[in-house]
Write a protein that holds these residues in place. Structure first.
Motif, PDB file in Angstrom:
ATOM      1  N   GLN A  20      41.409  45.184  42.666  1.00 11.95           N
ATOM      2  CA  GLN A  20      40.015  44.814  42.816  1.00 11.95           C
ATOM      3  C   GLN A  20      39.348  44.945  41.451  1.00 11.95           C
ATOM      4  O   GLN A  20      39.386  46.002  40.837  1.00 11.95           O
ATOM      5  CB  GLN A  20      39.323  45.716  43.830  1.00 11.95           C
ATOM      6  N   ALA A  21      38.743  43.870  40.986  1.00 11.85           N
ATOM      7  CA  ALA A  21      38.048  43.886  39.701  1.00 11.85           C
ATOM      8  C   ALA A  21      37.021  42.764  39.695  1.00 11.85           C
ATOM      9  O   ALA A  21      37.193  41.749  40.372  1.00 11.85           O
ATOM     10  CB  ALA A  21      39.027  43.721  38.544  1.00 11.85           C
ATOM     11  N   MET A  22      35.967  42.924  38.936  1.00 14.04           N
ATOM     12  CA  MET A  22      34.925  41.901  38.785  1.00 14.04           C
ATOM     13  C   MET A  22      34.346  41.482  40.134  1.00 14.04           C
ATOM     14  O   MET A  22      33.975  40.340  40.355  1.00 14.04           O
ATOM     15  CB  MET A  22      35.475  40.688  38.025  1.00 14.04           C
ATOM     16  N   GLY A  23      34.325  42.421  41.081  1.00 16.37           N
ATOM     17  CA  GLY A  23      33.753  42.151  42.389  1.00 16.37           C
ATOM     18  C   GLY A  23      34.604  41.283  43.287  1.00 16.37           C
ATOM     19  O   GLY A  23      34.101  40.705  44.252  1.00 16.37           O
ATOM     20  N   CYS A  24      35.914  41.170  42.975  1.00 18.01           N
ATOM     21  CA  CYS A  24      36.779  40.307  43.788  1.00 18.01           C
ATOM     22  C   CYS A  24      38.225  40.790  43.701  1.00 18.01           C
ATOM     23  O   CYS A  24      38.552  41.708  42.948  1.00 18.01           O
ATOM     24  CB  CYS A  24      36.686  38.853  43.304  1.00 18.01           C
ATOM     25  N   LEU A  25      39.091  40.145  44.474  1.00 15.88           N
ATOM     26  CA  LEU A  25      40.524  40.415  44.405  1.00 15.88           C
ATOM     27  C   LEU A  25      41.117  39.613  43.251  1.00 15.88           C
ATOM     28  O   LEU A  25      40.962  38.390  43.186  1.00 15.88           O
ATOM     29  CB  LEU A  25      41.213  40.015  45.715  1.00 15.88           C
ATOM     30  N   CYS A  26      41.778  40.299  42.334  1.00 18.07           N
ATOM     31  CA  CYS A  26      42.448  39.636  41.211  1.00 18.07           C
ATOM     32  C   CYS A  26      43.956  39.759  41.398  1.00 18.07           C
ATOM     33  O   CYS A  26      44.467  40.840  41.710  1.00 18.07           O
ATOM     34  CB  CYS A  26      42.035  40.269  39.888  1.00 18.07           C
ATOM     35  N   GLU A  27      44.662  38.648  41.209  1.00 14.57           N
ATOM     36  CA  GLU A  27      46.104  38.605  41.436  1.00 14.57           C
ATOM     37  C   GLU A  27      46.817  38.043  40.225  1.00 14.57           C
ATOM     38  O   GLU A  27      46.309  37.152  39.546  1.00 14.57           O
ATOM     39  CB  GLU A  27      46.438  37.712  42.628  1.00 14.57           C
ATOM     40  N   ILE A  28      48.019  38.580  39.981  1.00 16.35           N
ATOM     41  CA  ILE A  28      48.900  38.034  38.949  1.00 16.35           C
ATOM     42  C   ILE A  28      50.264  37.801  39.579  1.00 16.35           C
ATOM     43  O   ILE A  28      50.877  38.725  40.120  1.00 16.35           O
ATOM     44  CB  ILE A  28      49.019  38.987  37.746  1.00 16.35           C
ATOM     45  N   TYR A  29      50.714  36.548  39.535  1.00 11.77           N
ATOM     46  CA  TYR A  29      52.056  36.186  39.962  1.00 11.77           C
ATOM     47  C   TYR A  29      52.879  35.868  38.722  1.00 11.77           C
ATOM     48  O   TYR A  29      52.429  35.100  37.865  1.00 11.77           O
ATOM     49  CB  TYR A  29      52.037  34.943  40.856  1.00 11.77           C
ATOM     50  N   LEU A  30      54.068  36.430  38.633  1.00  8.62           N
ATOM     51  CA  LEU A  30      54.966  36.119  37.529  1.00  8.62           C
ATOM     52  C   LEU A  30      56.341  35.771  38.070  1.00  8.62           C
ATOM     53  O   LEU A  30      56.850  36.427  38.979  1.00  8.62           O
ATOM     54  CB  LEU A  30      55.096  37.311  36.564  1.00  8.62           C
ATOM     55  N   GLY A  31      56.952  34.735  37.498  1.00 10.30           N
ATOM     56  CA  GLY A  31      58.308  34.356  37.867  1.00 10.30           C
ATOM     57  C   GLY A  31      59.231  34.491  36.664  1.00 10.30           C
ATOM     58  O   GLY A  31      58.817  34.257  35.531  1.00 10.30           O
ATOM     59  N   GLY A 169      32.269  34.668  32.662  1.00 11.62           N
ATOM     60  CA  GLY A 169      32.976  35.930  32.475  1.00 11.62           C
ATOM     61  C   GLY A 169      34.390  35.944  33.027  1.00 11.62           C
ATOM     62  O   GLY A 169      35.342  36.293  32.322  1.00 11.62           O
ATOM     63  N   LYS A 170      34.539  35.563  34.297  1.00  8.33           N
ATOM     64  CA  LYS A 170      35.871  35.577  34.901  1.00  8.33           C
ATOM     65  C   LYS A 170      36.812  34.618  34.188  1.00  8.33           C
ATOM     66  O   LYS A 170      37.981  34.954  33.933  1.00  8.33           O
ATOM     67  CB  LYS A 170      35.782  35.203  36.380  1.00  8.33           C
ATOM     68  N   GLY A 171      36.315  33.426  33.868  1.00 10.00           N
ATOM     69  CA  GLY A 171      37.158  32.445  33.193  1.00 10.00           C
ATOM     70  C   GLY A 171      37.614  32.934  31.837  1.00 10.00           C
ATOM     71  O   GLY A 171      38.776  32.750  31.456  1.00 10.00           O
ATOM     72  N   PHE A 172      36.715  33.569  31.097  1.00 10.82           N
ATOM     73  CA  PHE A 172      37.062  34.122  29.796  1.00 10.82           C
ATOM     74  C   PHE A 172      38.164  35.166  29.939  1.00 10.82           C
ATOM     75  O   PHE A 172      39.152  35.156  29.195  1.00 10.82           O
ATOM     76  CB  PHE A 172      35.827  34.743  29.148  1.00 10.82           C
ATOM     77  N   ILE A 173      38.007  36.078  30.901  1.00  9.84           N
ATOM     78  CA  ILE A 173      38.986  37.147  31.090  1.00  9.84           C
ATOM     79  C   ILE A 173      40.333  36.577  31.546  1.00  9.84           C
ATOM     80  O   ILE A 173      41.391  36.996  31.064  1.00  9.84           O
ATOM     81  CB  ILE A 173      38.451  38.179  32.090  1.00  9.84           C
ATOM     82  N   ALA A 193      41.412  35.027  39.797  1.00  7.69           N
ATOM     83  CA  ALA A 193      40.285  35.960  39.908  1.00  7.69           C
ATOM     84  C   ALA A 193      39.352  35.472  41.009  1.00  7.69           C
ATOM     85  O   ALA A 193      38.497  34.619  40.789  1.00  7.69           O
ATOM     86  CB  ALA A 193      39.543  36.074  38.580  1.00  7.69           C
ATOM     87  N   GLY A 194      39.574  35.956  42.201  1.00 18.11           N
ATOM     88  CA  GLY A 194      38.686  35.665  43.320  1.00 18.11           C
ATOM     89  C   GLY A 194      38.689  34.246  43.820  1.00 18.11           C
ATOM     90  O   GLY A 194      37.813  33.849  44.580  1.00 18.11           O
ATOM     91  N   GLY A 195      39.639  33.437  43.391  1.00 16.18           N
ATOM     92  CA  GLY A 195      39.713  32.052  43.835  1.00 16.18           C
ATOM     93  C   GLY A 195      38.816  31.116  43.052  1.00 16.18           C
ATOM     94  O   GLY A 195      38.935  29.895  43.165  1.00 16.18           O
ATOM     95  N   SER A 196      37.902  31.660  42.240  1.00 25.47           N
ATOM     96  CA  SER A 196      36.983  30.803  41.488  1.00 25.47           C
ATOM     97  C   SER A 196      37.463  30.540  40.064  1.00 25.47           C
ATOM     98  O   SER A 196      37.029  29.569  39.445  1.00 25.47           O
ATOM     99  CB  SER A 196      35.602  31.449  41.431  1.00 25.47           C
ATOM    100  N   SER A 197      38.325  31.389  39.559  1.00 25.00           N
ATOM    101  CA  SER A 197      38.862  31.225  38.202  1.00 25.00           C
ATOM    102  C   SER A 197      40.362  31.432  38.244  1.00 25.00           C
ATOM    103  O   SER A 197      40.832  32.539  38.521  1.00 25.00           O
ATOM    104  CB  SER A 197      38.219  32.224  37.239  1.00 25.00           C
ATOM    105  N   ILE A 198      41.103  30.356  37.998  1.00 27.28           N
ATOM    106  CA  ILE A 198      42.571  30.387  38.119  1.00 27.28           C
ATOM    107  C   ILE A 198      43.179  29.697  36.918  1.00 27.28           C
ATOM    108  O   ILE A 198      42.695  28.659  36.467  1.00 27.28           O
ATOM    109  CB  ILE A 198      43.028  29.665  39.411  1.00 27.28           C
ATOM    110  N   ALA A 199      44.249  30.285  36.373  1.00 23.65           N
ATOM    111  CA  ALA A 199      44.989  29.644  35.290  1.00 23.65           C
ATOM    112  C   ALA A 199      46.471  29.868  35.514  1.00 23.65           C
ATOM    113  O   ALA A 199      46.887  30.854  36.149  1.00 23.65           O
ATOM    114  CB  ALA A 199      44.564  30.220  33.939  1.00 23.65           C
TER     115      ALA A 199
END
Length: 203
Positions: A20-31, A169-173, A193-199
């Motif tokens: 939990q960060a920036m007021g949302c669920l943040c996820e990292i997937y790595l393959g 902010g989220k996009g920058f991070i 990051a919360g579904g609104s910022s994804i890369a």
């Protein structure tokens, strides 16, 4: 955190770590090939994300952006090179959009109830009066922000200026975390990051 497998793909494993960060669920997937190495890199990436949150979160009173907003009226505030660089970028975006994008509008965000810290989900917020909106609008904008490049200080010329990073902010991070993963040689990744910022990296 959890570990999962790819289905129908040649990559041996996919790992997922979240926080939990920036007021949302943040996820990292790595393959990749080594689950142990992926988990170590993902843990470091999440730690990096949390470090950025400490700088830019409006929900943490001691964050750099909150301290700037609390102290920059009529008093130069020294900021980190990271924040100063972002502020210069925001100023450019304001100019490119002819003022349509204005990150000095934090007080407007709060007046309209769009900054919901301390309120209940679904709670109704009364819109601000026309007079209140007019007062804030007259006192914000980049013309009321002084950026001094050499000492990297920021000064607000009116008490209504408040930098709000909700649009960037989220996009920058997320971009910073993706950059870190690339430097680690990761070839398949998704940062959410919360579904609104994804890369992503790779497939």
């Amino acid at each position: 955190s959890s570990t999962e497998d790819f289905v129908g793909m040649t990559t041996p494993s996919l790992i997922r770590l979240s926080c939990q960060a920036m007021g949302c669920l943040c996820e990292i997937y790595l393959g990749g090939e080594s689950q142990t190495e992926l988990e170590a890199v993902a843990a470091d990436a999440l730690a990096l994300l949390k470090q950025w949150e400490q700088r830019f979160s409006h929900y943490l009173p001691q964050s750099e952006i909150c301290q700037l907003n609390a102290n920059a009226y009529r008093q130069p505030v020294s900021v980190s090179p990271y924040l100063f660089s972002l502020l210069l970028r925001l100023k450019t975006l304001k100019e490119q959009t002819e003022g349509a994008f204005d990150p000095t509008a934090g007080q407007l965000v709060k007046a309209w109830g769009l900054f919901r810290q301390g309120t209940l989900r679904g709670e109704e917020v009364s819109p601000p009066s026309r007079e209140k909106v007019h007062q804030i609008v007259q006192e914000i904008g980049w013309s009321n922000v002084e950026l001094d490049t050499k000492p990297q200080t920021v000064t607000f010329l009116t008490p209504f200026v408040e930098i709000h990073l909700g649009a960037v902010g989220k996009g920058f991070i997320v971009d910073e975390v993706i950059g870190y993963l690339r430097k680690q040689g990761i070839e398949q990744a998704l940062v959410n990051a919360g579904g609104s910022s994804i890369a992503t990296i790779g497939t």
